[in-house]
Design a protein around this motif. Structure first.
Motif, mmCIF file in Angstrom:
data_model
loop_
_atom_site.group_PDB
_atom_site.id
_atom_site.type_symbol
_atom_site.label_atom_id
_atom_site.label_comp_id
_atom_site.label_asym_id
_atom_site.label_seq_id
_atom_site.Cartn_x
_atom_site.Cartn_y
_atom_site.Cartn_z
ATOM 1 N N GLN A 1 0.806 -1.195 0.000
ATOM 2 C CA GLN A 1 0.000 0.000 0.000
ATOM 3 C C GLN A 1 0.852 1.262 0.000
ATOM 4 O OE1 GLN A 1 -2.699 -0.451 3.278
ATOM 5 N NE2 GLN A 1 -4.207 -1.551 2.069
ATOM 6 N N THR A 2 2.048 1.208 0.654
ATOM 7 C CA THR A 2 2.904 2.385 0.667
ATOM 8 C C THR A 2 3.512 2.629 -0.710
ATOM 9 O OG1 THR A 2 4.753 1.026 1.434
ATOM 10 C CG2 THR A 2 3.456 2.167 3.113
ATOM 11 N N LEU A 3 3.621 1.582 -1.544
ATOM 12 C CA LEU A 3 4.144 1.770 -2.888
ATOM 13 C C LEU A 3 3.203 2.619 -3.736
ATOM 14 C CD1 LEU A 3 5.497 -1.822 -3.675
ATOM 15 C CD2 LEU A 3 6.827 0.205 -3.074
ATOM 16 N N VAL A 4 1.907 2.494 -3.512
ATOM 17 C CA VAL A 4 0.923 3.265 -4.265
ATOM 18 C C VAL A 4 0.464 4.422 -3.391
ATOM 19 C CG1 VAL A 4 -1.328 3.221 -5.395
ATOM 20 C CG2 VAL A 4 0.185 1.240 -5.564
ATOM 21 N N MET B 1 -13.037 -2.661 4.109
ATOM 22 C CA MET B 1 -12.574 -3.838 3.378
ATOM 23 C C MET B 1 -11.749 -3.445 2.161
ATOM 24 S SD MET B 1 -15.586 -6.681 3.619
ATOM 25 C CE MET B 1 -14.401 -7.897 3.019
ATOM 26 N N THR B 2 -12.118 -2.337 1.512
ATOM 27 C CA THR B 2 -11.334 -1.867 0.362
ATOM 28 C C THR B 2 -9.947 -1.413 0.800
ATOM 29 O OG1 THR B 2 -13.375 -1.140 -0.739
ATOM 30 C CG2 THR B 2 -11.304 -0.247 -1.577
ATOM 31 N N SER B 3 -9.860 -0.809 1.988
ATOM 32 C CA SER B 3 -8.563 -0.326 2.486
ATOM 33 C C SER B 3 -7.600 -1.459 2.791
ATOM 34 C CB SER B 3 -8.776 0.529 3.738
ATOM 35 O OG SER B 3 -9.191 -0.267 4.833
ATOM 36 N N ARG B 4 -8.094 -2.674 2.946
ATOM 37 C CA ARG B 4 -7.232 -3.826 3.244
ATOM 38 C C ARG B 4 -6.630 -4.451 1.976
ATOM 39 N NH1 ARG B 4 -7.905 -6.069 8.276
ATOM 40 N NH2 ARG B 4 -7.459 -8.160 7.480
ATOM 41 N N LEU B 5 -7.050 -3.983 0.816
ATOM 42 C CA LEU B 5 -6.507 -4.526 -0.425
ATOM 43 C C LEU B 5 -5.080 -4.048 -0.655
ATOM 44 C CD1 LEU B 5 -9.578 -4.044 -2.833
ATOM 45 C CD2 LEU B 5 -8.865 -6.137 -1.647
ATOM 46 N N SER B 6 -4.305 -4.866 -1.360
ATOM 47 C CA SER B 6 -2.933 -4.511 -1.712
ATOM 48 C C SER B 6 -2.871 -4.027 -3.155
ATOM 49 C CB SER B 6 -2.015 -5.733 -1.540
ATOM 50 O OG SER B 6 -2.020 -6.182 -0.210
ATOM 51 N N PHE B 7 -2.036 -3.016 -3.377
ATOM 52 C CA PHE B 7 -1.837 -2.479 -4.722
ATOM 53 C C PHE B 7 -0.344 -2.487 -4.996
ATOM 54 C CE2 PHE B 7 -5.718 -0.701 -3.014
ATOM 55 C CZ PHE B 7 -6.624 -0.970 -4.023
ATOM 56 N N CYS B 8 0.058 -3.244 -5.988
ATOM 57 C CA CYS B 8 1.466 -3.564 -6.172
ATOM 58 C C CYS B 8 2.151 -2.772 -7.282
ATOM 59 C CB CYS B 8 1.620 -5.060 -6.450
ATOM 60 S SG CYS B 8 0.810 -6.112 -5.232
ATOM 61 N N GLY B 9 1.754 -1.564 -7.492
ATOM 62 C CA GLY B 9 2.431 -0.734 -8.478
ATOM 63 C C GLY B 9 1.502 -0.137 -9.512
ATOM 64 N N ALA B 10 0.613 -0.930 -10.082
ATOM 65 C CA ALA B 10 -0.338 -0.407 -11.069
ATOM 66 C C ALA B 10 -1.309 0.541 -10.368
ATOM 67 C CB ALA B 10 -1.098 -1.554 -11.732
ATOM 68 N N ASN B 11 -1.439 1.745 -10.893
ATOM 69 C CA ASN B 11 -2.278 2.740 -10.202
ATOM 70 C C ASN B 11 -3.224 3.505 -11.133
ATOM 71 O OD1 ASN B 11 -0.368 4.280 -11.552
ATOM 72 N ND2 ASN B 11 -0.190 5.786 -9.903
ATOM 73 N N GLU B 12 -3.475 2.972 -12.329
ATOM 74 C CA GLU B 12 -4.374 3.638 -13.269
ATOM 75 C C GLU B 12 -5.782 3.042 -13.156
ATOM 76 O OE1 GLU B 12 -2.675 3.426 -17.152
ATOM 77 O OE2 GLU B 12 -1.351 5.140 -16.799
ATOM 78 N N ILE B 13 -6.732 3.859 -12.713
ATOM 79 C CA ILE B 13 -8.111 3.419 -12.529
ATOM 80 C C ILE B 13 -8.930 3.789 -13.764
ATOM 81 C CG2 ILE B 13 -10.185 3.656 -11.111
ATOM 82 C CD1 ILE B 13 -8.405 4.369 -8.765
ATOM 83 N N CYS C 1 -3.759 -6.344 -6.447
ATOM 84 C CA CYS C 1 -3.002 -7.578 -6.667
ATOM 85 C C CYS C 1 -3.288 -8.598 -5.573
ATOM 86 C CB CYS C 1 -1.501 -7.288 -6.727
ATOM 87 S SG CYS C 1 -0.850 -6.488 -5.244
ATOM 88 N N SER C 2 -4.196 -8.291 -4.645
ATOM 89 C CA SER C 2 -4.569 -9.228 -3.593
ATOM 90 C C SER C 2 -5.900 -9.876 -3.926
ATOM 91 C CB SER C 2 -4.634 -8.512 -2.239
ATOM 92 O OG SER C 2 -5.554 -7.440 -2.288
ATOM 93 N N ASP C 3 -6.324 -10.803 -3.096
ATOM 94 C CA ASP C 3 -7.561 -11.539 -3.326
ATOM 95 C C ASP C 3 -8.766 -10.645 -3.008
ATOM 96 O OD1 ASP C 3 -9.476 -13.442 -3.717
ATOM 97 O OD2 ASP C 3 -9.121 -14.485 -1.807
ATOM 98 N N THR C 4 -9.564 -10.374 -4.007
ATOM 99 C CA THR C 4 -10.746 -9.519 -3.818
ATOM 100 C C THR C 4 -12.025 -10.332 -3.639
ATOM 101 O OG1 THR C 4 -11.139 -9.335 -6.205
ATOM 102 C CG2 THR C 4 -9.712 -7.667 -5.195
ATOM 103 N N PHE C 5 -11.880 -11.660 -3.561
ATOM 104 C CA PHE C 5 -13.069 -12.499 -3.423
ATOM 105 C C PHE C 5 -13.892 -12.141 -2.175
ATOM 106 C CE2 PHE C 5 -15.192 -16.361 -1.871
ATOM 107 C CZ PHE C 5 -16.000 -16.646 -2.966
ATOM 108 N N PRO C 6 -13.273 -11.916 -0.998
ATOM 109 C CA PRO C 6 -14.090 -11.528 0.166
ATOM 110 C C PRO C 6 -14.868 -10.237 -0.066
ATOM 111 C CG PRO C 6 -11.906 -12.221 0.871
ATOM 112 C CD PRO C 6 -11.868 -12.109 -0.621
#
Length: 314
Positions: free
Chosen positions: A6-9, A162-174, A189-194
């Motif tokens: 998360q700190t990377l993005v 729950m959205t804040s717990r997701l990981s973002f691994c570099g890609a930041n274009e929405i 880049c993390s599991d969004t199934f939950p």
């Protein structure tokens, strides 16, 4: 790993209408006009309801609250969109993105619940008119509105958390013009199934329950209207509901289209159009839908506007 990722993005790029780069100035002008109309239209409804004693009844109390929420929805999305039309880098901070998710969900949920309360108000007025003054007393109406806000806040906290717990691994274009859960899921880049399961379960209850209440209310309303002997009486009674239906059908339709399907089916063009419908166009059109088909609202608007003009000239 979650905190590191998360700190990377530190920010996101909202692509929005970047594919229409040649028309950024024209789009800026169009959405600026929409923003101004949204503010003026909904403020006019609020001032008309508060300034005319004839409109001091539950139906217009809920309408004034709906107009306030529509202003808030416009403020969540349009100012940032307008700025991005003029900038080459259309960025939003990580914290700003989560804040937009929270407030967008909050006001959208409040709108859902208010539309439901308004349908219930029409049900009581048409199907149980003798009990209307007792059931829809001022304290009950205030409690209904307060309940919509409390429920919407809790729901927004859940989904934003729950959205804040997701990981973002570099890609930041929405691929969207605002931070919303579905495009963020595609970026993570993390599991969004939950997260998706919460939308399909808890989210389904929050959205589908109001929708079902509205459907049941209108089934009862239509049955009551059909029992009215005169055609003019049926038309007059149904006219009190037509504006509400004109708002409800496209609003809930686009929300269900956006959220209650697999994330992999998210497509920029059609989903962007659907998002524009219920986040931008609906708040702008609602005041016109309610005022153009309601003589009491039109009369109150004329009274308030003329009163302001006369007082300013004096």
């Amino acid at each position: 790993m979650t905190s590191v990722n998360q700190t990377l993005v530190t920010d996101f790029i909202l692509l929005g209408f970047s594919d229409l780069s040649r028309y950024q100035i024209q789009l800026f002008a169009v959405f600026l006009v929409i923003f101004i109309i949204t503010l003026l239209g909904n403020l006019t409804i609020i001032l008309s309801v508060s300034g005319d004693p004839r409109l001091h009844c539950p139906m217009y109390f809920f309408l004034a609250n709906l107009s306030f929420v529509d202003i808030c929805l416009g403020l969540v999305t349009l100012p940032q969109m307008l700025v991005h039309f003029l900038l080459e880098r259309k960025s939003i901070t990580y914290g700003g993105c989560l804040s937009q998710v929270f407030f967008f969900l909050l006001f959208a949920n409040v709108e859902d619940f208010l539309l439901t309360v308004m349908a219930y108000d029409r049900y009581v007025a048409i199907c149980n008119p003798l009990h209307y003054s007792v059931v829809m007393r001022k304290t009950a109406c205030a409690q209904m509105v307060a309940g919509t806000w409390v429920t919407a806040i809790l729901n927004s906290i859940l989904h934003t958390g729950m959205t804040s717990r997701l990981s973002f691994c570099g890609a930041n274009e929405i691929n969207h013009f605002l931070c919303d859960m579905v495009p963020l899921f595609k970026l993570s880049c993390s599991d969004t199934f939950p997260n998706q399961m919460v939308i399909f379960t808890e989210g389904s209850v929050v959205v589908m329950s109001p929708f079902l209440i509205i459907v049941i209310s209108y089934i009862c309303i239509i049955r009551a209207i059909l029992k009215i002997p005169s055609a003019s009486g049926r038309r007059k009674t149904f006219s009190t509901c037509s504006s509400h239906l004109a708002v409800v059908i496209p609003y809930f339709g686009t929300i269900m289209f956006m959220y209650f399907r697999p994330t992999t089916s998210f497509a920029l063009t059609k989903d962007r159009v659907a998002s524009v419908m219920y986040t931008i166009l609906a708040p702008m059109l609602n005041p016109f839908i309610y005022s153009l088909r309601n003589n009491e609202v039109k009369g109150a608007i004329k009274k308030v506007i003329l009163g302001k003009i006369i007082s300013s000239n004096s």
